[in-house]
Enzyme design. Structure first.
Site, PDB file in Angstrom:
ATOM      1  N   GLY A   1       0.685 -30.270 -52.865  1.00  0.00           N
ATOM      2  CA  GLY A   1       0.013 -31.327 -52.135  1.00  0.00           C
ATOM      3  C   GLY A   1      -0.775 -30.743 -50.968  1.00  0.00           C
ATOM      4  O   GLY A   1      -0.481 -29.647 -50.481  1.00  0.00           O
ATOM      5  N   CYS A   2      -1.780 -31.464 -50.521  1.00  0.00           N
ATOM      6  CA  CYS A   2      -2.654 -30.930 -49.468  1.00  0.00           C
ATOM      7  C   CYS A   2      -1.887 -30.731 -48.161  1.00  0.00           C
ATOM      8  O   CYS A   2      -2.087 -29.729 -47.471  1.00  0.00           O
ATOM      9  CB  CYS A   2      -3.869 -31.824 -49.276  1.00  0.00           C
ATOM     10  SG  CYS A   2      -3.485 -33.558 -48.963  1.00  0.00           S
TER      11      CYS A   2
END
Lengths: 342, 342, 342, 342
Positions: free
Chosen positions: B145-146
């Site tokens: 995930g970012c």
């Protein structure tokens, strides 16, 4: 009753916001508007949004130009306001939007600002326990820093109620106007737009001791404060995320009840409905603080979010609110509770 | 050697960023570009910046359209990628930019996403201890995930070295592109510009268990994670402020030395010179992570700042970097280390 | 005297701005607030900045919910307002913020909007020659489009005085709020921020015939109008650049004198001092139009710049100003002449 | 073949963009990086996005520091580049990104810039008729201004083909980076964000004579140019709206055909599909010009829209493209045709 006011530093952002508010205040007559290098030029050159005052010419900031007013607002770099304030009479209400009179401790002042400590004045954040009383009738007001305004109100109820341990982590996302009109490369539009960046990291920001002072007062004990401001691409607004370890078993509903009780009667503080989170845009141009509180059950921390307009509640609105208390006007006079959005 | 790649979800932001990078990759031939509702339309309608691919027509996302490629990138909503992935052959390198294959624990998956757990794949964050090795030669990659990308790298060295207690507070200021092209009112330009607002507060964001998993792995113990994302008015970029109590006496220089050692050989991680703080703009369009670390001597906390471009290092760049490792290309192939600023 | 008002479309941007202004209007009592899909939800969900009205529940937009009010504001998609208006009594003041009653010519309506022409109502731009008179005492008001508001005022004095040929080129840079809360991909924050893009190019924007109608009325002849709107990364504001060939020898001073005469007595129009150029930020939240005019001696064209807030003077402020005229209140009642800046 | 290049003005925005591009150029070795007040400091302080050059120390801009290079790029204030250029040898390729060598006419230079006219050099806009040929093998290049780059390309085909009368109105919406890092109050983030404002109105901008020169050359006659730049809240990008009266009966399809023919073979110019309009974001970081053309049948005007990145195609990209032509490298070497979006 009408009071005659002067604004020192009228060409800056804080000064402009003061005048925007004071133009709608029914008991105020706007007198001298003073500046440093801009003295001699019309206000409209610097504040084209203040249409009714566009032709008023700025004079130099001196005790003489500021004399003859009932209220003098000082929106000056720190150090300067103490100097000027010392030369204004005891009957004048002096409202200092700078840092000079916020800290109680001379050693703190020395460490964070340097130079001689000017002493502490009643603190212009009426929503803090005990603060409102000290503002009634006072002739000297120290307006809080923009970050401690939202951040202190975010944490005070939890500390007062003993919900959390005195060890708080605060990250405040801020618009650029808090830095004023200073011509620094990192404040250029080209640098700011499309970017987020921190400054004063690791406890180096001058608002840190002010946080510590406010929070210790409500907690009744020293509070460890980790504070990080982050510059974001917007002109106005501060969104504070504050968290701390829970002192015991507390759920979100119990935490909420504490905040409802603390702020239920406050005209400018709104605890949002459950599930709604503050956004700075909703407070733009208003004197509001929008809050939400919850509990992170896994991390066992209380998390509070507070949104304000740094120039209004965080500076000029807080100043006018405190002036109202000092002079006996209804506290909300001249202060919008409606934001300008979107 | 040239590999033929397909991108499922080519009309979205992650898909577009993948293609931007892959267009400069010397060992890649771009094959099928697929989409859901946009199937049948030219890519240029959705991604006018991808000029060389403007006339390519999007096809539907099915196992059939994705067949016949050496590498398939899945930039799909969670749930969908596991479904599609299950129907791609074992010899195809499948790179999942969604969440489906990130979490090890089925109970975590159930709690945070719901539905059946698809199992865990090698994790595409090579800079985490032990991660790079697992990516070499793999046929399945789960792209992080970012938020966990920057946040995990910000904290891993300190946890590995035992500098801090396993109790971290993370606030990440993010641009809007992380939310994709979903048509939600709060993502409209009118709402976003001029505003900062949090979401998923109190441990409610789905990246929280991914943080916990990454940090526990490096710490060798459960790590308490308080994570708050804050939406800011910018398209790209994540600025993470992570802090935690010091485990003992550590000063800024010692902390810095730990980070220098951890990342000195990493091609995409830059520990900035002392006194310089990361800004997201400097990483825009690059695969870089810019870091700074310090110690708050009053709060006795370590504070780390990390800036990334959420779409590049935080999504598509991390995916390409991991593909390079899986296929034996030099790790930096096709990945910019120079940002686009201002 | 107090009038009871209703707002149809209270959950949208125009409706929200109306309520922001009406909350400060001393002669207004806020009655029904209606909406379409948002009916049944509290206003605070949609308009968190309208704190005093946060708990008011939206009802459906029907003739019945709107009955029993002295004034009904219609902030509805075109077509809908004519439908509703037809079912409101003749004694009710109906203020239509949509397009339905702006155009005089049924063929124009057919071409640009389609459907049946609802007829023309008095036009809510009092600063246009002859318009103010028609608003006094009226029971029906057609509020101008946001672009024709600033653009018509920019050109009217020059056309009236015969300074220019009836052949104008207008480019208006606009914020996104003019498009309302419609969920279109091109209005997402990620698309808007960092980008400028035109739409309705080549005379395709529906405000073009409204421009032509306004300008023909003041010029006394058909005026050729080339109009291009350009979307810019800001929520509010329209900056119009209008130019036209000079009809004869005119210098900047002479042009200026014409504008001074035209607008010297207008409470909401400011011709800026020589050398100062309008910026939309200075008008934010106010009902002002800030103007500057000059002559390009090489191109032999008059160039006029006008800045407004599209939601205030360009929509809701113009509506309130016209209501004031219709009901006999002082024209400026409830309307700020001070912007919120920076 | 590798050429050694120097950049004078490496700490500024144009210099930074040059280096960003040159870092990917396969035939370039980066030599001296010079500056004025920043000499002695590392480049990373000023350009943190140029990671591979972060430790390079800036030297002073003198003929001596610039000696020994094959190519010298001058990104200096006007006046300075002519001074320096005069002291560089005839065998060095000098690429002037400033204005000193753009104008043919000494009187124009005197009027718009003042001081001695340094003479005209081959003009770095290869897509203009006749320009490419003059760049091949040249040792002196005058890079166009950012506004004339997009604006001249928007109008050249129509003027060449005689579609329009020589009387054009140009409004260009621009990001702030075109103004460089100059510390002016109106360029502060607080002033720029949320605002659109024009400057140089009425033909007062220095790019006006450059427009006139370019357009006269293609039209074969004097062209009247009304040019207005408008500052918008974005760092990069110029969106130009250009219009002019049709010379005869022309419809949109015919106009389109003229542009297709003019630019069909150009590597960096894209005529978008019918119905699609340029947005600056799609060109960010690329050397592209995205165009669309139409006819306004009511106003009888041709309207052309052009989007560029002012720092890339509008400055540094144009410089590299012209260098490629001068040195015999393929024209597109080192120049992205893919933008960074969103």
């Amino acid at each position: 009753m009408t009071v005659k006011i002067a604004v020192a530093g009228a060409s800056g952002y804080a000064g402009g916001e003061l005048l925007r508010l004071l133009l709608t205040h029914p008991h105020v007559e706007i007198g001298a508007l003073t500046a440093a290098s801009s003295a001699g030029t019309p206000l409209g050159t610097h504040q084209p949004h203040l249409v009714p005052l566009a032709d008023r010419v700025l004079t130099e900031t001196t005790p003489e130009t500021l004399a003859g007013h009932d209220v003098v607002f000082l929106a000056l770099p720190h150090g300067h306001s103490a100097e000027i304030a010392a030369r204004l009479g005891p009957d004048v209400l002096v409202v200092d939007l700078g840092a000079d009179h916020r800290l109680a401790d001379a050693a703190d002042w020395q460490r964070w600002y340097g130079g001689e400590h000017a002493g502490q004045w009643p603190y212009g954040l009426p929503e803090l326990p005990g603060a409102r009383e000290k503002l009634v009738g006072t002739k000297r007001i120290a307006v809080p820093g923009c970050f401690p305004t939202g951040g202190s109100l975010a944490l005070a109820p939890a500390l007062t109620a003993g919900l959390i341990l005195p060890d708080v982590a605060i990250v405040s996302v801020t618009g650029t106007s808090g830095a004023g009109k200073s011509l620094k490369p990192n404040l250029l539009g080209s640098e700011v737009m499309g970017s987020a960046s921190p400054y004063g990291v690791g406890g180096a920001h001058r608002h840190t001791p002010e946080f510590a002072q406010n929070l210790a007062a409500v907690a009744g004990t020293r509070v460890s404060v980790s504070f990080t401001p982050v510059l974001a691409p917007m002109s106005r607004g501060i969104l504070t995320t504050a968290s701390a370890p829970l002192a015991g078993e507390v759920d979100a509903a119990a935490a909420r009840a504490v905040y409802e009780k603390a702020y239920g009667a406050e005209p400018f503080v709104q605890l949002l409905p459950e599930g709604a989170w503050p956004a700075t845009a909703a407070t733009l141009g208003s004197n509001n603080v929008q809050l939400q509180v919850t509990v992170d059950p896994d991390a066992k921390r209380l998390v509070v979010i507070a949104a304000i307009d740094n120039l209004t509640k965080g500076t000029a609105g807080g100043a006018v609110q405190s002036m109202n208390l000092a002079l006996g006007f209804p506290e909300h006079t001249g202060l919008p509770t409606v934001g300008v959005a979107p």
